[in-house]
Design a protein around this motif. Structure first.
Motif, PDB file in Angstrom:
ATOM      1  N   ASN A  14       0.848  -1.190   0.000  1.00  0.00           N
ATOM      2  CA  ASN A  14       0.000   0.000   0.000  1.00  0.00           C
ATOM      3  C   ASN A  14       0.886   1.245   0.000  1.00  0.00           C
ATOM      4  O   ASN A  14       2.114   1.138   0.021  1.00  0.00           O
ATOM      5  N   SER A  15       0.295   2.419   0.004  1.00  0.00           N
ATOM      6  CA  SER A  15       1.078   3.652  -0.121  1.00  0.00           C
ATOM      7  C   SER A  15       2.007   3.886   1.068  1.00  0.00           C
ATOM      8  O   SER A  15       3.052   4.506   0.916  1.00  0.00           O
ATOM      9  N   SER A  16       1.666   3.369   2.231  1.00  0.00           N
ATOM     10  CA  SER A  16       2.520   3.555   3.409  1.00  0.00           C
ATOM     11  C   SER A  16       3.443   2.365   3.666  1.00  0.00           C
ATOM     12  O   SER A  16       4.181   2.361   4.653  1.00  0.00           O
ATOM     13  N   HIS A  17       3.396   1.373   2.781  1.00  0.00           N
ATOM     14  CA  HIS A  17       4.252   0.179   2.853  1.00  0.00           C
ATOM     15  C   HIS A  17       4.038  -0.641   4.126  1.00  0.00           C
ATOM     16  O   HIS A  17       4.936  -1.359   4.557  1.00  0.00           O
ATOM     17  N   TYR A  47      -7.113  -3.302   2.659  1.00  0.00           N
ATOM     18  CA  TYR A  47      -5.939  -2.534   3.070  1.00  0.00           C
ATOM     19  C   TYR A  47      -5.361  -1.664   1.948  1.00  0.00           C
ATOM     20  O   TYR A  47      -4.264  -1.140   2.082  1.00  0.00           O
ATOM     21  N   ASN A  48      -6.100  -1.511   0.847  1.00  0.00           N
ATOM     22  CA  ASN A  48      -5.701  -0.675  -0.287  1.00  0.00           C
ATOM     23  C   ASN A  48      -4.307  -1.047  -0.801  1.00  0.00           C
ATOM     24  O   ASN A  48      -3.462  -0.190  -1.046  1.00  0.00           O
ATOM     25  N   VAL A  49      -4.085  -2.331  -0.955  1.00  0.00           N
ATOM     26  CA  VAL A  49      -2.799  -2.855  -1.422  1.00  0.00           C
ATOM     27  C   VAL A  49      -2.877  -3.003  -2.936  1.00  0.00           C
ATOM     28  O   VAL A  49      -3.507  -3.926  -3.445  1.00  0.00           O
ATOM     29  N   SER A  89      14.046   1.684  -3.517  1.00  0.00           N
ATOM     30  CA  SER A  89      13.157   2.765  -3.077  1.00  0.00           C
ATOM     31  C   SER A  89      11.685   2.347  -3.076  1.00  0.00           C
ATOM     32  O   SER A  89      10.818   3.173  -2.795  1.00  0.00           O
ATOM     33  N   TRP A  90      11.433   1.086  -3.390  1.00  0.00           N
ATOM     34  CA  TRP A  90      10.070   0.540  -3.420  1.00  0.00           C
ATOM     35  C   TRP A  90       9.170   1.366  -4.348  1.00  0.00           C
ATOM     36  O   TRP A  90       8.000   1.591  -4.083  1.00  0.00           O
TER      37      TRP A  90
END
Length: 96
Positions: A14-17, A47-49, A89-90
């Motif tokens: 997700n955006s926050s990893h 979880y918006n993954v 950097s994912w």
């Protein structure tokens, strides 16, 4: 999925990893689109993954399924190290 298809093992976050999802597919572009469109109820939708950060290509579906099972058994730290080796950097992997 049928024998003879190439298969992808992939990892989404997700955006926050904070969440990781590991899956297998024979059509990576379609599957990522499904996740991004939130078409499939479950973990990734909840979880918006939907950010593709890692993938591996296999010539045999059985090999991909074995690898998926292996990765799912790994600790979070070990998964993070794998991802960071190829994508430090994912950054989201974009598919054409």
């Amino acid at each position: 999925m049928k024998d003879g298809d190439v298969a992808w093992v992939y990892i989404l976050t997700n955006s926050s990893h904070t969440s990781l999802y590991i899956g297998v597919t024979t059509d990576l572009a379609r599957r990522v689109w499904e996740h991004k469109s939130h078409l499939i109820p479950g973990f990734t939708q909840k979880y918006n993954v939907d950010k593709l950060i890692y993938c591996e290509l296999y010539q045999q579906i059985d090999d991909a399924l074995s690898r998926e099972k292996q990765l799912k058994g790994w600790s979070r730290v070990k998964k993070e190290k794998l991802i960071s080796q190829v994508n430090p950097s994912w950054e989201e992997i974009t598919l054409l």
